[in-house]
Design a protein around this motif. Structure first.
Motif, PDB file in Angstrom:
ATOM      1  N   ALA A 111       0.836  -1.210   0.000  1.00 55.91           N
ATOM      2  CA  ALA A 111       0.000   0.000   0.000  1.00 55.91           C
ATOM      3  C   ALA A 111       0.866   1.253   0.000  1.00 55.91           C
ATOM      4  N   PHE A 112       2.012   1.148   0.679  1.00 51.27           N
ATOM      5  CA  PHE A 112       2.896   2.313   0.800  1.00 51.27           C
ATOM      6  C   PHE A 112       3.470   2.726  -0.548  1.00 51.27           C
ATOM      7  N   ARG A 113       3.487   1.823  -1.522  1.00 50.18           N
ATOM      8  CA  ARG A 113       4.091   2.154  -2.813  1.00 50.18           C
ATOM      9  C   ARG A 113       3.077   2.384  -3.920  1.00 50.18           C
ATOM     10  N   GLN A 114       1.802   2.340  -3.628  1.00 49.75           N
ATOM     11  CA  GLN A 114       0.834   2.462  -4.716  1.00 49.75           C
ATOM     12  C   GLN A 114       0.840   3.870  -5.297  1.00 49.75           C
ATOM     13  N   PRO A 115       0.755   3.977  -6.616  1.00 51.97           N
ATOM     14  CA  PRO A 115       0.801   5.295  -7.238  1.00 51.97           C
ATOM     15  C   PRO A 115      -0.551   6.000  -7.265  1.00 51.97           C
ATOM     16  N   ASP A 116      -1.628   5.305  -6.879  1.00 51.86           N
ATOM     17  CA  ASP A 116      -2.959   5.910  -6.984  1.00 51.86           C
ATOM     18  C   ASP A 116      -3.703   5.813  -5.657  1.00 51.86           C
ATOM     19  N   ALA A 117      -4.635   6.739  -5.483  1.00 55.09           N
ATOM     20  CA  ALA A 117      -5.368   6.805  -4.221  1.00 55.09           C
ATOM     21  C   ALA A 117      -6.152   5.517  -3.978  1.00 55.09           C
ATOM     22  N   ARG A 118      -6.777   4.970  -5.019  1.00 54.46           N
ATOM     23  CA  ARG A 118      -7.532   3.731  -4.833  1.00 54.46           C
ATOM     24  C   ARG A 118      -6.618   2.585  -4.447  1.00 54.46           C
ATOM     25  N   GLY A 119      -5.440   2.546  -5.079  1.00 50.77           N
ATOM     26  CA  GLY A 119      -4.506   1.463  -4.793  1.00 50.77           C
ATOM     27  C   GLY A 119      -4.125   1.428  -3.325  1.00 50.77           C
ATOM     28  N   VAL A 120      -3.851   2.602  -2.749  1.00 49.81           N
ATOM     29  CA  VAL A 120      -3.453   2.662  -1.337  1.00 49.81           C
ATOM     30  C   VAL A 120      -4.561   2.090  -0.458  1.00 49.81           C
ATOM     31  N   VAL A 121      -5.787   2.566  -0.673  1.00 49.03           N
ATOM     32  CA  VAL A 121      -6.875   2.107   0.195  1.00 49.03           C
ATOM     33  C   VAL A 121      -7.206   0.645  -0.092  1.00 49.03           C
ATOM     34  N   ALA A 122      -7.047   0.222  -1.357  1.00 47.87           N
ATOM     35  CA  ALA A 122      -7.325  -1.172  -1.701  1.00 47.87           C
ATOM     36  C   ALA A 122      -6.404  -2.108  -0.924  1.00 47.87           C
ATOM     37  N   TYR A 123      -5.110  -1.835  -0.966  1.00 47.90           N
ATOM     38  CA  TYR A 123      -4.176  -2.720  -0.252  1.00 47.90           C
ATOM     39  C   TYR A 123      -4.305  -2.560   1.256  1.00 47.90           C
ATOM     40  N   SER A 124      -4.633  -1.344   1.679  1.00 45.63           N
ATOM     41  CA  SER A 124      -4.877  -1.151   3.105  1.00 45.63           C
ATOM     42  C   SER A 124      -6.034  -2.046   3.541  1.00 45.63           C
ATOM     43  N   SER A 125      -7.033  -2.141   2.676  1.00 44.27           N
ATOM     44  CA  SER A 125      -8.184  -2.977   2.955  1.00 44.27           C
ATOM     45  C   SER A 125      -7.786  -4.449   3.044  1.00 44.27           C
ATOM     46  N   VAL A 126      -6.912  -4.877   2.146  1.00 46.59           N
ATOM     47  CA  VAL A 126      -6.417  -6.262   2.215  1.00 46.59           C
ATOM     48  C   VAL A 126      -5.741  -6.483   3.565  1.00 46.59           C
ATOM     49  N   GLY A 127      -4.907  -5.519   3.952  1.00 49.73           N
ATOM     50  CA  GLY A 127      -4.197  -5.644   5.222  1.00 49.73           C
ATOM     51  C   GLY A 127      -5.171  -5.772   6.392  1.00 49.73           C
ATOM     52  N   GLN A 128      -6.172  -4.907   6.409  1.00 50.11           N
ATOM     53  CA  GLN A 128      -7.129  -4.924   7.520  1.00 50.11           C
ATOM     54  C   GLN A 128      -7.927  -6.212   7.552  1.00 50.11           C
ATOM     55  N   MET A 129      -8.322  -6.718   6.379  1.00 51.50           N
ATOM     56  CA  MET A 129      -9.092  -7.967   6.368  1.00 51.50           C
ATOM     57  C   MET A 129      -8.238  -9.124   6.876  1.00 51.50           C
ATOM     58  N   ASN A 130      -6.952  -9.075   6.580  1.00 45.54           N
ATOM     59  CA  ASN A 130      -6.077 -10.132   7.096  1.00 45.54           C
ATOM     60  C   ASN A 130      -5.926 -10.032   8.606  1.00 45.54           C
ATOM     61  N   LEU A 131      -5.939  -8.821   9.110  1.00 51.61           N
ATOM     62  CA  LEU A 131      -5.915  -8.651  10.565  1.00 51.61           C
ATOM     63  C   LEU A 131      -7.183  -9.250  11.175  1.00 51.61           C
ATOM     64  N   SER A 180     -13.930   2.193   5.059  1.00 53.73           N
ATOM     65  CA  SER A 180     -13.705   1.950   3.629  1.00 53.73           C
ATOM     66  C   SER A 180     -14.737   2.657   2.782  1.00 53.73           C
ATOM     67  N   LEU A 181     -15.987   2.603   3.226  1.00 51.64           N
ATOM     68  CA  LEU A 181     -17.035   3.317   2.483  1.00 51.64           C
ATOM     69  C   LEU A 181     -16.637   4.779   2.345  1.00 51.64           C
ATOM     70  N   ALA A 182     -16.276   5.390   3.480  1.00 46.34           N
ATOM     71  CA  ALA A 182     -15.936   6.819   3.455  1.00 46.34           C
ATOM     72  C   ALA A 182     -14.739   7.075   2.550  1.00 46.34           C
ATOM     73  N   ALA A 183     -13.701   6.250   2.680  1.00 45.63           N
ATOM     74  CA  ALA A 183     -12.476   6.509   1.924  1.00 45.63           C
ATOM     75  C   ALA A 183     -12.726   6.403   0.423  1.00 45.63           C
ATOM     76  N   PHE A 184     -13.398   5.344  -0.008  1.00 50.83           N
ATOM     77  CA  PHE A 184     -13.591   5.179  -1.455  1.00 50.83           C
ATOM     78  C   PHE A 184     -14.577   6.197  -2.017  1.00 50.83           C
ATOM     79  N   LEU A 185     -15.595   6.549  -1.237  1.00 49.55           N
ATOM     80  CA  LEU A 185     -16.523   7.573  -1.745  1.00 49.55           C
ATOM     81  C   LEU A 185     -15.804   8.914  -1.849  1.00 49.55           C
ATOM     82  N   LEU A 186     -14.910   9.194  -0.905  1.00 45.95           N
ATOM     83  CA  LEU A 186     -14.140  10.442  -0.981  1.00 45.95           C
ATOM     84  C   LEU A 186     -13.223  10.435  -2.201  1.00 45.95           C
TER      85      LEU A 186
END
Lengths: 476, 635
Positions: A286-306, A339-345
């Motif tokens: 997530a730290f290396r994603q070039p796009d806003a969606r990419g960051v939140v997408a991988y962040s979401s993967v991380g959180q679901m794994n938690l 996630s809803l808030a982040a992606f809608l933003l």
């Protein structure tokens, strides 16, 4: 109550989706439907009897003697977890419908109809206590999603949808076989009956777990996710990340572990290990994603794994960890809303700039006080700032993990630092320093009609932060 | 007292809510005054709590109040976190420092931030900080402590990066947040240990049972102290998590005074004093605290000698002075550490705010080489700065002597390390503190200063001047709380039950005081004379060339972390992103292709490859299944 929560969106889906209504009528009806659903969900929460177990039960025989002498029941009920997942669904779909109407999607009636169908299917699968009914909800959810992703969205949407279909079918067909197998062996489709039998079968457990872990997704089954999250419309991405991923986690908690407690306990380290790997891996990516969606997408993967870590901190006999499960279920609610808030933003940024590439953004906080504050709050919740509800749920998961194995808890805690790194990078890239190439003085601040969907989400998180106990005592 | 305590805590939060909701419907000036009034009201509540505690019997001064259950569940095996505060001598002292010094600095900000387009936001953030910091010092359990701990970090992030249009503040803010997050993780893991072994994180429970559950010197006792120490060093900018503090000077000066001098950065000292039971239970870790303190006080003292930015000189000085406090709590003399925390809050805030007046008057110039001779035009500021400088060197108040004294009487090797290191540090302090005064206020006025100086109406508006004067008065007066030599020891007596004091066996040792004064004074005199002749400055510099280079490189910590922390993390991220993701996604694509190809070969009908067609087929199939089920259904 539960039946009404399913029937209302289903009926409205048919009306809005198939009747040749004008755009305005369709929009009005769709909005009325999701708002009524929200009210129903709120009524359910208010009337919920804390500590009263499963409530709002409806149980009728639907298809007698399907196979193995097992009857299919239309058996729905809500305990705390189901209820909050239904509420999350209602909140998510309501904000998606509002966003879709504002964005003026093509063939709006059909689009809203599909969103309502998605809602009905999600409520079904979150409340079903019968395996066939659950599976029906699961498949209808998939079909609605396939269409929503494949017809509306970005340029490479078909490609993304194809990947998503392949992954999803691989999981759910195996689950269907396992359900059939269960019915033959256990002579029932009823969750309670089957769970009481407590089966130990690695292949059935594996089939259920695979379907759910693809949906969540657990590392390394997330290959479908980056494209799907990037190519869907913002509101569908928000629902994928906010609500549908929770269906995967819910399935693990409700079906995979209780149906096969011994098997789940036996294999728990597979899930704990992959969960930990996924949390750290996805957070770094997530730290290396070039796009806003990419960051939140991988962040979401991380959180679901938690969350998966929290679920699989099991005691012998497949008993959930008290702190771990409380944290995991509460985190499902928190992460859903975040996630809803982040992606809608992100969608609102794309609306203004036509891009979510971080290098083209920047400076949104200059002269735009509302956007500055709203994005900041979303970022802070996403990085689980101490004192927030997200912080509490993560803390409980980690307490559970630490109780199982101190090193697991300590290593997973590194996710806190990584989350701070990628979310601050995300926020700074959008909001800070000089104006990016796609942002200038004319870029408007957030409008009232846009705040109407984002502010309630943030308010929910603030209320949850002030009183996490309110949800935690009901959800456990 | 209970109500007053809650009001003291939540008033600033209410201020944040009001300012956030009011937005631009409230003027900038009224917003600033509202925030100031709230800070003062909070201070008054704190003072009232203090006096009610004074009026109570000495053994009954600790109170725990609970508002409601914040987190937890009915299931008794789930951790319960009450929203509870602990009010005792230690927390009430901190409440007074935070709200009192805080109120003065918020008031100062009215003038300092005047005309900034984001003035309202600034004051909302300041109130957010006050709430968070009060939560840290009032919390009654470790989870709430961690919440406050993180929220002060957040406020610090917001205020360091307040001028986020520029690159440097944003980078500094992120650095501070991430380094503090590392410390937060330390405290979080300590909490996991407590929950596992106690089932609760309430202070009272943990502290009373710690000796029984974790025997002295056992692995768990050491771990928990070490983990808490990680949080403390991050927040208090001690080695090895100190590198964020100098960069934090990118924030507005009142922020540096409040957060990065008077209150937040000393929270680590508070934490160790609060957890003295846990540290007493881990003697080795406690010694480590002292060693870290001494190492930091010396290193920061050396770096301060060569800094040219007025705020960074004071920032390194802060780091060094907190090193003294760590040294004190590291030899178990919590009361001396807390007393230095108290006096430091006054004189360091004073120095920062005085520097702020200078910076303000010189059109935001911070380089001391471009100042000089300002005593002639700013006599009152100069005088107040001297009060702060005298306090910093350690002449009065005598909080530094007390630390050295305690170390000498207190304990063995660690005591001697603190004693000797502290004395050497006193000489450094004398040098850098006087150097600052000499360069800024005396000598020739620089060309830049002549050109840019604007002290239109006096030296500063009264809203800025009054708080500085009040802090100067405070710095002088708190000295009387603990003079030693058998004269007064109010502070130590007051704290005695909640923060252990090393009872000096003799009245204060005159030799220690003489040594500390002598070394500080010698350093001060030396540097004062040195700068009379620029040639001699250059000569001294070239004699200590190696040392000066190391000091200017800040001992290389930033480079070290860049190479062992940041770069490997980025390398991992890049590798995962480019290789890992390619295999995972590539693998899924391969799967997709093969599946489609197989299916297509098997059923020629479906080989169109059009997604819509697949979806239609799927939907049709589902519909067929549904019809089949419905046919069998008895609804």
């Amino acid at each position: 109550m539960t039946v009404a929560l399913i029937a209302l969106p289903l009926a409205c889906a048919a009306l809005v989706g198939f009747l040749p209504l004008g755009r305005r009528v369709a929009a009005g009806l769709g909005l009325a439907a999701v708002l009524a659903e929200l009210v129903l969900a709120a009524v359910a929460i208010v009337n919920f009897n804390v500590g009263g177990g499963s409530q709002f039960v409806t149980d009728r025989v639907w298809i007698p003697n399907l196979i193995g002498g097992a009857d299919v029941h239309f058996h729905v009920a809500m305990d705390g977890l189901s209820m909050f997942m239904v509420a999350l669904t209602a909140v998510g779909v309501a904000s998606a419908v509002w966003t879709a109407i504002r964005a003026g999607r093509d063939r709006l009636g059909l689009y809203l109809g599909l969103l309502l169908l998605l809602e009905a299917s999600l409520v079904t699968l979150f409340t079903a206590r019968d395996l066939v009914l659950f599976y029906t909800g699961w498949e209808v959810m998939m079909i609605a999603l396939f269409v929503l992703m494949g017809v509306w969205g970005g340029e490479r949407r078909r490609f993304a949808t194809l990947q998503f279909i392949i992954y999803s079918l691989a999981g759910s067909l195996l689950m269907l076989v396992a359900i059939a197998g269960l019915a033959v062996e256990g002579h029932s489709f009823d969750l309670g009956v089957l769970a009481a039998q407590g089966r130990d079968s690695w292949w059935m457990f594996g089939a259920f777990a695979l379907a759910f872990c693809i949906k969540a997704p657990m590392f390394p089954l997330h290959g479908w996710l980056p494209d799907a999250y990037r190519q869907s419309t913002p509101e569908v991405t928000a629902l994928l990340s906010g609500v549908i991923s929770k269906a995967g986690a819910y399935g693990l908690i409700r079906f995979a572990v209780p149906l096969f407690p011994a098997t789940a306990y036996h294999w728990r380290w597979l899930f704990l290990g992959l969960g930990l790997a996924g949390l750290l891996y996805a957070s770094l990516v997530a730290f290396r994603q070039p796009d806003a969606r990419g960051v939140v997408a991988y962040s979401s993967v991380g959180q679901m794994n938690l969350i998966i870590i929290g679920i699989f901190v099991l005691a012998p006999g497949g008993v959930f960890s008290d702190n771990g499960l409380t944290g995991a279920t509460f985190q499902m609610v928190n992460h859903g809303v975040v996630s809803l808030a982040a992606f809608l933003l992100i969608g609102l940024v794309e609306l203004r700039t036509g891009t979510d590439a971080l290098k083209s953004l920047g400076g949104l906080a200059n002269r735009r006080p509302v956007a500055s504050t709203v994005f900041l709050l979303a970022a802070l919740f996403a990085l689980a700032v101490p004192g927030s509800s997200v912080f509490i749920s993560e803390l409980y998961i980690l307490i559970g993990a630490f109780g199982e194995q101190p090193l697991l808890g300590a290593a997973a805690s590194l996710g806190i630092v990584l989350a701070a790194m990628y979310m601050l990078r995300w926020y700074s890239a959008i909001a800070h320093e000089g104006d990016g190439e796609r942002i200038d003085a004319a870029t408007p601040d957030l409008r009232r009609s846009e705040l109407a969907v984002v502010v309630p989400l943030l308010l929910i998180l603030l209320v949850l932060s002030a009183w996490p106990f309110g949800v935690m005592e009901r959800i456990g | 007292m209970e109500t007053l305590s809650w009001v003291c805590l939540f008033l600033p939060l209410a201020g944040v809510v009001v300012l956030a909701l009011a937005g631009n419907r409230i003027g900038r000036e009224p917003a600033s005054w509202l925030a100031t009034a709230i800070a003062f009201a909070s201070f008054i509540c704190g003072a009232a709590v203090f006096f009610s505690i004074l009026g109570e019997g000495e053994s009954a001064r600790s109170h725990v109040y609970t508002l409601y259950t914040w987190a937890g569940a009915h299931n008794v095996h789930v951790l319960r976190v009450p929203l509870s505060i602990q009010i005792d001598q230690l927390s009430v002292v901190e409440m007074l420092v935070v709200s009192g010094v805080g109120a003065l600095i918020v008031m100062y900000s009215i003038g300092y931030m005047h005309g900034d387009p984001k003035q309202r936001r600034f004051f909302a953030y300041m109130n957010l900080f006050l709430f968070s910091m009060l939560l840290v010092v009032m919390a009654g359990n470790f989870v709430l402590l961690l919440a406050g701990w993180g929220l002060v970090g957040l406020s610090s992030y917001l205020l360091i990066g307040f001028w986020h249009e520029q690159e440097a503040p944003v980078a500094a803010a992120k650095k501070a947040f991430v380094m503090n997050a590392i410390g937060d993780v330390g405290i979080a893991i300590a909490i996991f240990l407590m929950v596992r072994d106690f089932g609760t994180t309430d202070y009272h429970e943990v502290f009373t049972r710690a000796h029984d559950v974790w025997p002295k010197g056992s692995a768990n006792a050491n771990w928990v102290a070490l983990l808490l120490l990680a949080g403390a060093v991050a927040k208090s900018a001690q080695i090895p998590l100190h590198t964020w503090l100098p960069d934090a000077m990118e924030g507005p000066t009142p922020v540096s005074a409040l957060i990065h001098a008077a209150t937040m950065v000393t929270a680590g000292v508070y934490l160790i004093a609060r957890c003295h039971v846990l540290f007493a239970n881990a003697p080795n870790v406690r010694t480590l605290v002292a060693v870290i303190g001494v190492a930091t006080l010396l290193m920061a003292g050396v770096i301060a000698l060569v800094q040219t930015d007025i705020k960074r000189i004071i920032a390194y000085s802060t780091m060094s002075q907190i090193g003294y406090m760590f040294a004190a709590v590291g030899v178990a003399d919590d009361s001396a550490g807390m007393f230095h925390l108290l006096t430091h809050a006054f004189f360091k805030a004073l120095l920062f705010l005085g520097a702020g007046i200078v910076i303000h008057a010189l059109a935001n110039e911070q380089d001391v080489r471009r100042m000089g001779g300002l005593s002639k035009v700013m006599p009152r500021t100069t005088m107040l700065m001297w009060v702060g400088t005298i306090a910093l060197i350690g002449f009065w108040p005598m909080s530094k002597d007390e630390i050295l004294e305690g170390a000498l009487h207190g304990g063995g090797t660690a005591g001697w390390i603190v004693y000797v290191g502290g004395l050497v540090g006193a000489a450094f302090t004398g040098i850098y503190a006087t150097r600052l005064m000499r360069l800024v206020f005396y000598g020739e006025m620089s060309g830049y200063a002549k050109e840019h100086l604007h002290t239109g109406h006096g030296e500063a508006p009264w809203t800025m001047f009054l708080p500085v004067a009040a802090l100067a008065a405070g710095a002088v007066l708190v000295g009387f709380l603990s003079v030693g030599f058998g004269i007064t020891n109010f502070f130590g007596d007051f704290l005695a039950q909640s923060a252990p004091t090393i009872e000096a066996t003799v009245p204060q040792d005159i030799l220690t005081t003489a040594l500390a004064w002598g070394l500080g004074g010698a350093g001060a005199l030396y540097v004062w004379r040195l700068y009379d002749d620029p040639a001699r400055v250059a000569a001294v510099r070239s004699r200590f060339q190696t040392m000066a280079t190391i000091a200017e490189a800040k001992f290389g910590w930033d480079e070290l972390y860049y190479n062992i922390g940041y770069r490997p993390a980025v390398w991992l991220a890049v590798t995962f992103d480019s290789i890992g993701e390619r295999w995972i996604i590539g693998g899924s694509l391969w799967l997709a292709r093969t599946t489609v190809a197989t299916v297509a070969r098997a059923t020629a009908l479906a080989q169109s490859g059009i997604v819509r067609q697949y979806v239609t087929v799927l939907a049709g199939g589902a519909a067929l299944v549904a019809v089949f089920f419905l046919g069998k259904a008895n609804l």
